[in-house]
Write an enzyme that holds these catalytic residues in place. Structure first.
Site, short mmCIF file in Angstrom:
data_model
loop_
_atom_site.label_atom_id
_atom_site.label_comp_id
_atom_site.label_asym_id
_atom_site.label_seq_id
_atom_site.Cartn_x
_atom_site.Cartn_y
_atom_site.Cartn_z
N TYR A 93 20.35 29.86 -16.22
CA TYR A 93 19.65 30.73 -17.17
C TYR A 93 19.93 32.20 -16.82
O TYR A 93 20.30 33.00 -17.68
CB TYR A 93 18.14 30.44 -17.13
CG TYR A 93 17.36 31.43 -17.94
CD1 TYR A 93 17.25 31.29 -19.32
CD2 TYR A 93 16.76 32.54 -17.35
CE1 TYR A 93 16.57 32.23 -20.08
CE2 TYR A 93 16.09 33.48 -18.10
CZ TYR A 93 15.99 33.32 -19.46
OH TYR A 93 15.33 34.25 -20.21
N HIS B 204 6.39 37.55 -19.43
CA HIS B 204 5.33 38.11 -20.29
C HIS B 204 4.71 36.99 -21.10
O HIS B 204 5.39 36.16 -21.67
CB HIS B 204 5.85 39.25 -21.15
CG HIS B 204 7.15 38.97 -21.83
ND1 HIS B 204 8.35 38.96 -21.16
CD2 HIS B 204 7.42 38.67 -23.10
CE1 HIS B 204 9.32 38.67 -22.01
NE2 HIS B 204 8.77 38.47 -23.20
N ARG C 287 2.14 31.84 -25.88
CA ARG C 287 3.20 31.41 -24.96
C ARG C 287 3.49 29.92 -25.17
O ARG C 287 2.57 29.12 -25.39
CB ARG C 287 2.71 31.65 -23.54
CG ARG C 287 3.72 31.47 -22.44
CD ARG C 287 4.90 32.34 -22.62
NE ARG C 287 5.49 32.76 -21.37
CZ ARG C 287 6.81 32.92 -21.22
NH1 ARG C 287 7.64 32.67 -22.22
NH2 ARG C 287 7.29 33.37 -20.07
N SER D 175 16.64 39.52 -19.04
CA SER D 175 15.62 38.90 -18.20
C SER D 175 15.72 39.37 -16.76
O SER D 175 16.82 39.60 -16.24
CB SER D 175 15.82 37.38 -18.22
OG SER D 175 15.07 36.77 -17.19
N ARG E 131 5.44 35.84 -9.48
CA ARG E 131 6.13 36.49 -10.59
C ARG E 131 5.40 37.78 -10.95
O ARG E 131 4.22 37.97 -10.62
CB ARG E 131 6.14 35.58 -11.83
CG ARG E 131 7.13 34.45 -11.77
CD ARG E 131 8.55 34.97 -11.86
NE ARG E 131 9.52 33.88 -11.94
CZ ARG E 131 9.93 33.18 -10.91
NH1 ARG E 131 9.47 33.41 -9.69
NH2 ARG E 131 10.83 32.21 -11.07
N GLU F 87 15.59 37.46 -14.46
CA GLU F 87 16.35 36.42 -13.75
C GLU F 87 17.79 36.85 -13.45
O GLU F 87 18.46 36.22 -12.64
CB GLU F 87 16.37 35.13 -14.56
CG GLU F 87 15.08 34.36 -14.47
CD GLU F 87 15.20 33.11 -13.61
OE1 GLU F 87 16.31 32.69 -13.29
OE2 GLU F 87 14.14 32.56 -13.25
N1 GDD Z 1 7.11 25.93 -16.06
C1 GDD Z 1 6.54 25.63 -14.89
N2 GDD Z 1 5.83 24.45 -14.78
N3 GDD Z 1 6.66 26.49 -13.85
C2 GDD Z 1 6.05 26.17 -12.69
C3 GDD Z 1 5.32 25.00 -12.51
C4 GDD Z 1 5.21 24.09 -13.61
O1 GDD Z 1 4.59 23.03 -13.53
N4 GDD Z 1 4.84 24.98 -11.25
C5 GDD Z 1 5.25 26.10 -10.66
N5 GDD Z 1 5.99 26.83 -11.51
C6 GDD Z 1 6.63 28.11 -11.20
C7 GDD Z 1 8.11 28.18 -11.54
O2 GDD Z 1 8.88 27.53 -10.53
C8 GDD Z 1 8.30 29.70 -11.56
O3 GDD Z 1 8.42 30.19 -10.25
C9 GDD Z 1 6.97 30.21 -12.13
O4 GDD Z 1 6.06 29.13 -12.02
C10 GDD Z 1 7.06 30.67 -13.57
O5 GDD Z 1 7.69 29.67 -14.32
P1 GDD Z 1 7.78 29.77 -15.92
O6 GDD Z 1 6.45 30.09 -16.49
O7 GDD Z 1 8.47 28.54 -16.40
O8 GDD Z 1 8.66 31.08 -16.16
P2 GDD Z 1 10.02 31.58 -15.47
O9 GDD Z 1 9.67 32.65 -14.48
O10 GDD Z 1 10.84 30.47 -14.99
O11 GDD Z 1 10.80 32.24 -16.72
C11 GDD Z 1 10.15 33.10 -17.61
O12 GDD Z 1 10.32 34.43 -17.19
C12 GDD Z 1 11.65 34.92 -17.24
C13 GDD Z 1 11.64 36.37 -16.75
O13 GDD Z 1 11.50 36.40 -15.35
C14 GDD Z 1 10.73 32.86 -19.00
O14 GDD Z 1 9.97 33.58 -19.94
C15 GDD Z 1 12.16 33.33 -19.07
O15 GDD Z 1 12.62 33.21 -20.42
C16 GDD Z 1 12.19 34.80 -18.64
O16 GDD Z 1 13.49 35.33 -18.73
#
Ligand code: GDD
Length: 295
Positions: free
Chosen positions: A128, A157, A162, A104, A195, A106
Site C-alpha cells: 500500500y 483520519h 469511516r 498517505s 498512529r 505510509e
Molecule cells: N484494521 C485493523 N483491524 N487495524 C488494527 C487491528 C484490527 O483489528 N488491530 C490493530 N490494528 C492496527 C493496525 O495494525 C494499524 O497499526 C492501526 O491499527 C491502524 O489500522 P487501520 O485503521 O487499518 O489504518 P492504517 O493505519 O493501516 O491505514 C489508514 O491510514 C493510512 C495513513 O497512515 C488508512 O486510512 C490508509 O488508507 C491511510 O493511508
C-alpha cells in the site's frame, strides 16, 4: 460556478469533501466506480472531457492497508496506475485543471525522522505504501511538467463515516454491539500500534485549501500526536460505561507482517502556507464515533 470532479466520492473523505464543496457553491461531479474506473484510461479521459472540471480531487484508492494481502496487483493498479491515468487524461484534455492527490503517511514506512515533513524520504514497508509513494512521485513529475498537481500526505483520519475495516470504527462498532448485548468479544491485532489520528472533516478542508494555494505543492496533514490502538479501546469503552477488560482479545492472525512505525506528522507547512490546523481532539473524535454507534 466552479466545477469539481471527485474520484472515490463514495468513501468517507469523498462524501465530506462533496458536502464542503457544495456548501462553497461548486458544481460537484462525483462519478461512481462503474462510470469512471480509474484503471481504465479511456474511461478516465471520457469522464474528464465530459466534465471539463476546474478542480480534480483524486481520492479513489484501495485504502485498506491489509487488503494488499488478498490482491497486491489490484492495489498497485488502482493506486498507482489509476493516478497515472488521471494525470494523462488531465494533460490531454484539461491541462488547466488543478489536481489534488490523496497520498498517505505510509509512504514513510518506519522513518528515523520524527515527526515527518514534506522533505522526509519515502521508504514504504507495505505494498500500500509503495503504491502511494509511486503515485506521489508521478504527481511530482506531472508538476515539473507544468500540471497544477498537489499532494496531501495524509495521516490517519477518522469520523463516524469511516469504513468498518479500519480499527477506530471497528472498535466503536463493537463497543455498541457489546453494550446492546449482541456481541461479547472484540478481537484485535496489535493494540500497541500507534498512529497519528485526526478528524476526516479537517483533512478534506486541507484538500480544498491545497488547491486554492497559488502553487501546487506537497503538504503534510497531521495532528502531530501519537495514540495507540489501546487508547482508542479505552476511550470507546469508557464512553459506553463499559470496562474493556474481559472483552478485548488479541488475535495473532490480525497482526500485520510489516507494520509501519513512528508515523507522526509535522503539519507546520500547511499551517504556515494554508492557515490549516486540525480542530478536533483525538478524545472527542473517538467519543463522537462511539456515541454515533450507540445511537
Ligand atoms: N484494521 C485493523 N483491524 N487495524 C488494527 C487491528 C484490527 O483489528 N488491530 C490493530 N490494528 C492496527 C493496525 O495494525 C494499524 O497499526 C492501526 O491499527 C491502524 O489500522 P487501520 O485503521 O487499518 O489504518 P492504517 O493505519 O493501516 O491505514 C489508514 O491510514 C493510512 C495513513 O497512515 C488508512 O486510512 C490508509 O488508507 C491511510 O493511508
Amino acid at each position: 460556478m466552479p466545477c469539481a470532479f471527485i474520484t472515490g466520492a463514495a468513501g468517507q473523505d469523498g462524501s465530506y469533501l462533496a458536502e464542503l464543496l457544495r456548501g462553497k457553491k461548486y458544481e460537484v461531479i462525483a462519478p461512481g466506480r462503474a462510470e469512471c474506473d480509474v484503471t481504465d484510461a479511456a474511461a478516465v479521459g471520457r469522464a474528464l472531457r465530459a466534465a471539463a472540471p476546474d478542480e480534480v480531487y483524486h481520492l479513489a484508492a484501495v485504502s485498506h492497508v491489509g487488503q494488499a494481502a488478498q490482491d497486491p496487483a489490484a492495489m498497485l493498479a488502482v493506486n498507482f496506475q489509476g493516478t497515472v491515468n488521471l494525470i494523462h487524461g488531465l494533460r490531454e484534455d484539461c491541462p488547466r485543471a488543478r489536481l489534488f492527490f490523496a497520498s498517505s503517511s505510509e509512504v514513510f514506512g518506519r522513518p528515523d525522522q520524527v515527526p515527518q515533513n514534506e522533505e522526509t524520504p519515502f521508504a514504504p514497508v507495505t505494498i500500500y505504501g509503495e503504491s502511494k509513494a509511486r503515485a506521489t512521485l508521478a504527481i511530482r513529475q506531472a508538476r515539473a511538467d507544468g500540471l497544477f498537481a498537489a499532494s496531501g500526505i495524509l495521516y490517519n483520519h477518522e469520523s463516524p463515516r469511516r469504513g468498518e475495516v479500519f480499527v477506530t470504527r471497528k472498535i466503536c462498532r463493537a463497543v455498541a454491539a457489546i453494550k446492546a448485548g449482541r456481541q461479547q468479544d472484540l478481537s484485535l491485532g496489535d493494540t500497541t500500534a500507534r498512529r497519528d489520528w485526526g478528524d476526516a472533516r479537517d483533512y478534506v478542508l486541507g484538500m480544498w485549501l491545497a488547491l486554492q494555494h497559488p502553487q501546487p505543492e506537497d503538504f503534510v496533514f497531521a495532528t502531530g500526536e501519537l495514540h495507540s490502538v489501546q487508547d482508542v479501546v479505552e476511550i470507546a469503552f469508557a464512553t459506553a460505561q463499559l470496562d474493556w477488560r474481559g472483552h478485548v482479545r488479541v488475535d495473532a492472525s490480525l497482526m500485520r507482517p510489516a507494520e509501519p512505525a513512528r508515523l507522526v506528522g509535522d503539519a507546520s507547512k500547511a499551517r504556515r502556507l494554508l492557515g490549516w490546523s486540525p480542530r478536533a481532539s483525538f478524545r472527542s473524535l473517538i467519543e463522537e464515533m462511539t456515541r454515533a454507534e450507540l445511537a
